[in-house]
Design an enzyme around this catalytic site. Structure first.
Site, PDB file in Angstrom:
ATOM      1  N   CYS A  50      72.584  11.519  43.874  1.00  0.00           N
ATOM      2  CA  CYS A  50      71.859  12.341  44.845  1.00  0.00           C
ATOM      3  C   CYS A  50      72.345  12.115  46.292  1.00  0.00           C
ATOM      4  O   CYS A  50      72.572  13.077  47.040  1.00  0.00           O
ATOM      5  CB  CYS A  50      70.360  12.065  44.738  1.00  0.00           C
ATOM      6  SG  CYS A  50      69.946  10.326  44.601  1.00  0.00           S
ATOM      7  N   HIS A  62      66.142  12.444  50.888  1.00  0.00           N
ATOM      8  CA  HIS A  62      66.994  11.364  51.405  1.00  0.00           C
ATOM      9  C   HIS A  62      67.616  11.822  52.732  1.00  0.00           C
ATOM     10  O   HIS A  62      67.898  13.009  52.919  1.00  0.00           O
ATOM     11  CB  HIS A  62      68.163  11.077  50.455  1.00  0.00           C
ATOM     12  CG  HIS A  62      67.795  10.435  49.151  1.00  0.00           C
ATOM     13  ND1 HIS A  62      66.532  10.012  48.819  1.00  0.00           N
ATOM     14  CD2 HIS A  62      68.584  10.129  48.068  1.00  0.00           C
ATOM     15  CE1 HIS A  62      66.547   9.472  47.607  1.00  0.00           C
ATOM     16  NE2 HIS A  62      67.779   9.538  47.124  1.00  0.00           N
TER      17      HIS A  62
HETATM   18  N1  LIG Z   1      64.823  10.886  41.049  1.00  0.00           N
HETATM   19  C1  LIG Z   1      65.926  11.319  41.596  1.00  0.00           C
HETATM   20  O1  LIG Z   1      65.984  11.634  42.813  1.00  0.00           O
HETATM   21  C2  LIG Z   1      67.182  11.471  40.796  1.00  0.00           C
HETATM   22  C3  LIG Z   1      68.274  12.118  41.407  1.00  0.00           C
HETATM   23  C4  LIG Z   1      69.440  12.267  40.685  1.00  0.00           C
HETATM   24  C5  LIG Z   1      69.518  11.755  39.412  1.00  0.00           C
HETATM   25  N2  LIG Z   1      68.450  11.117  38.845  1.00  0.00           N
HETATM   26  C6  LIG Z   1      68.583  10.624  37.473  1.00  0.00           C
HETATM   27  O2  LIG Z   1      67.697  11.326  36.632  1.00  0.00           O
HETATM   28  C7  LIG Z   1      67.294  10.505  35.546  1.00  0.00           C
HETATM   29  C8  LIG Z   1      65.767  10.496  35.461  1.00  0.00           C
HETATM   30  O3  LIG Z   1      65.253   9.995  36.673  1.00  0.00           O
HETATM   31  P1  LIG Z   1      63.799  10.344  37.186  1.00  0.00           P
HETATM   32  O4  LIG Z   1      63.748   9.838  38.574  1.00  0.00           O
HETATM   33  O5  LIG Z   1      63.449  11.761  36.914  1.00  0.00           O
HETATM   34  O6  LIG Z   1      62.925   9.389  36.249  1.00  0.00           O
HETATM   35  P2  LIG Z   1      61.403   9.511  35.772  1.00  0.00           P
HETATM   36  O7  LIG Z   1      60.585  10.211  36.796  1.00  0.00           O
HETATM   37  O8  LIG Z   1      61.005   8.116  35.371  1.00  0.00           O
HETATM   38  O9  LIG Z   1      61.461  10.431  34.483  1.00  0.00           O
HETATM   39  C9  LIG Z   1      62.122  10.010  33.332  1.00  0.00           C
HETATM   40  C10 LIG Z   1      62.011  11.087  32.255  1.00  0.00           C
HETATM   41  O10 LIG Z   1      62.728  10.623  31.105  1.00  0.00           O
HETATM   42  C11 LIG Z   1      61.884  10.742  29.956  1.00  0.00           C
HETATM   43  N3  LIG Z   1      62.168   9.678  28.989  1.00  0.00           N
HETATM   44  C12 LIG Z   1      62.064   8.348  29.165  1.00  0.00           C
HETATM   45  N4  LIG Z   1      62.349   7.700  28.010  1.00  0.00           N
HETATM   46  C13 LIG Z   1      62.630   8.653  27.089  1.00  0.00           C
HETATM   47  C14 LIG Z   1      62.980   8.626  25.719  1.00  0.00           C
HETATM   48  N5  LIG Z   1      63.086   7.476  25.037  1.00  0.00           N
HETATM   49  N6  LIG Z   1      63.190   9.795  25.065  1.00  0.00           N
HETATM   50  C15 LIG Z   1      63.055  10.960  25.745  1.00  0.00           C
HETATM   51  N7  LIG Z   1      62.714  11.060  27.039  1.00  0.00           N
HETATM   52  C16 LIG Z   1      62.504   9.925  27.716  1.00  0.00           C
HETATM   53  C17 LIG Z   1      60.499  10.588  30.506  1.00  0.00           C
HETATM   54  O11 LIG Z   1      59.585  11.131  29.585  1.00  0.00           O
HETATM   55  P3  LIG Z   1      58.145  10.401  29.363  1.00  0.00           P
HETATM   56  O12 LIG Z   1      57.320  10.889  30.516  1.00  0.00           O
HETATM   57  O13 LIG Z   1      57.746  10.902  28.029  1.00  0.00           O
HETATM   58  O14 LIG Z   1      58.390   8.924  29.411  1.00  0.00           O
HETATM   59  C18 LIG Z   1      60.598  11.386  31.817  1.00  0.00           C
HETATM   60  O15 LIG Z   1      60.468  12.759  31.576  1.00  0.00           O
HETATM   61  C19 LIG Z   1      67.929   9.124  35.805  1.00  0.00           C
HETATM   62  O16 LIG Z   1      69.135   9.041  35.080  1.00  0.00           O
HETATM   63  C20 LIG Z   1      68.202   9.169  37.289  1.00  0.00           C
HETATM   64  O17 LIG Z   1      69.258   8.322  37.659  1.00  0.00           O
HETATM   65  C21 LIG Z   1      67.271  10.996  39.510  1.00  0.00           C
END
Ligand SMILES: NC(=O)c1ccc[n+]([C@@H]2O[C@H](COP(=O)([O-])OP(=O)(O)OC[C@H]3O[C@@H](n4cnc5c(N)ncnc54)[C@H](OP(=O)(O)O)[C@@H]3O)[C@@H](O)[C@H]2O)c1
Length: 313
Positions: free
Chosen positions: A111, A224
């Site tokens: 990001c 950010h």
């Molecule tokens: N946040 C950001 O700004 C951002 C920016 C760029 C990239 N990313 C990337 O995006 C990804 C997710 O980040 P996030 O910030 O969105 O995290 P998050 O808010 O914690 O969300 C994680 C998601 O993954 C799902 N998940 C977790 N364990 C799982 C499993 N075993 N099987 C299927 N689904 C599962 C969760 O579902 P449940 O609710 O069912 O647990 C939830 O929908 C990461 O790789 C991160 O590096 C994030």
């Protein structure tokens, strides 16, 4: 991602929502309907054309190959495939044509890198960037849903004189700044800090690009900001820099410091375009420009960029 698909009127035939067993059975709204969430399984991808993955690197590594074998094109938001030479790493405004080289998986960049490059790329095209020195001011939503809750609870606890709890970050994040995003490498940089150089080289097709970055987590919920000092090969001109930035797609120039107008994370939250301002000649670099860029990392740094890639597919 769901809201972005809706907002951009992406031509979805059928939307399938997959998450962990914890979420199975819950519903999420899409186009006025409640769509049930199903548990992610290896055989979840039959009939899926495009799979947007955003559940962390280990889930992507485990399940993306199953999605590809079932015939889907995967757009992956995690870092799992970003440095894989066979996987295009794409910001559509910069290297959208790389999508054509895909063998089934396309990676969505880090990001902070994506937001920085929205301003750096047009300047690179004009003046050819050699290196940048940058410091990021990263929102807690970049760490995920649990971190948003941690900041909220710490602010409430401190306002009522209660002790704070910390689970996500190693230190109090409310009313503090943490010079620590991601895990530390032997060099002393963090993994997050090296993404700007490593991913920037791939996205800009610029193998000698150098970036020395300090990533800092700040008690901001969303969007950010990055302070960038960039050195270029060709002589720079502020007028030309302003002209190329104001024509760059996906970027708004907000730069009237005399009127206290510059990019602010609060103004960038929930906004598709990134903002750039505080543009000036850098007094410590040859052919240098200093600027401040901000953007919603859940949108340009994640969901919007992923959906834009899906649109190009
Ligand atoms: N946040 C950001 O700004 C951002 C920016 C760029 C990239 N990313 C990337 O995006 C990804 C997710 O980040 P996030 O910030 O969105 O995290 P998050 O808010 O914690 O969300 C994680 C998601 O993954 C799902 N998940 C977790 N364990 C799982 C499993 N075993 N099987 C299927 N689904 C599962 C969760 O579902 P449940 O609710 O069912 O647990 C939830 O929908 C990461 O790789 C991160 O590096 C994030």
């Amino acid at each position: 991602m769901i809201k972005t698909l809706e907002k951009r009127k992406f031509p979805v035939g059928k939307l399938t929502l997959l998450a962990s067993a914890r979420s199975a059975g819950k519903t999420l709204p899409y186009m006025g309907e409640e769509i049930p969430i199903q548990e992610l399984k290896e055989d979840s991808f039959g009939g899926v054309d495009i799979a947007l993955f955003s559940a962390g690197g280990s889930i992507s590594k485990q399940y993306a190959p199953h999605a590809v074998s079932a015939g889907a094109v995967v757009v992956d938001n995690s870092s799992a495939f970003r440095m894989d030479d066979t996987v295009p790493l794409v910001v559509p405004e910069i290297n959208g044509d790389d999508i054509k080289k895909s063998r089934g998986i396309i990676a969505n960049p880090n990001c902070t890198t994506a937001i920085t490059l929205m301003a750096l790329w047009p300047l690179h095209v004009a003046f050819r960037v050699k290196r940048v020195i940058a410091s990021s001011y990263q929102a807690v939503s970049g760490t995920g849903a649990q971190a948003i809750e941690e900041l909220r609870q710490q602010v409430a606890a401190l306002a009522s004189g209660q002790p704070i709890q910390k689970k996500v970050y190693p230190h109090q994040i409310a009313f503090n700044v943490l010079p620590h995003v991601d895990s530390f490498l032997e060099t002393g940089y963090t993994k997050e800090e090296m993404k700007m150089q490593n991913e920037g080289r791939r996205i800009m097709h610029h193998p000698t690009f150098k970036a020395s970055v300090t990533c800092v987590r700040v008690p901001v919920y969303r969007a950010h900001s990055v302070a960038v000092n960039a050195e270029f090969e060709r002589p720079v001109s502020l007028d030309k820099a302003r002209a190329v930035l104001s024509q760059a797609p996906g970027l708004d120039v907000v730069d009237e410091p005399g009127n206290a107008l510059y990019p602010l994370p609060l103004n960038c939250a929930e906004k598709d375009n990134c903002e750039v301002g505080r543009l000036r000649y850098d007094c410590a670099l040859d052919n240098g420009l200093a600027f401040w860029v901000a953007g919603d990392q859940l949108l340009k740094g994640a969901a919007l960029n992923a959906v834009q890639i899906a649109e190009r597919i």
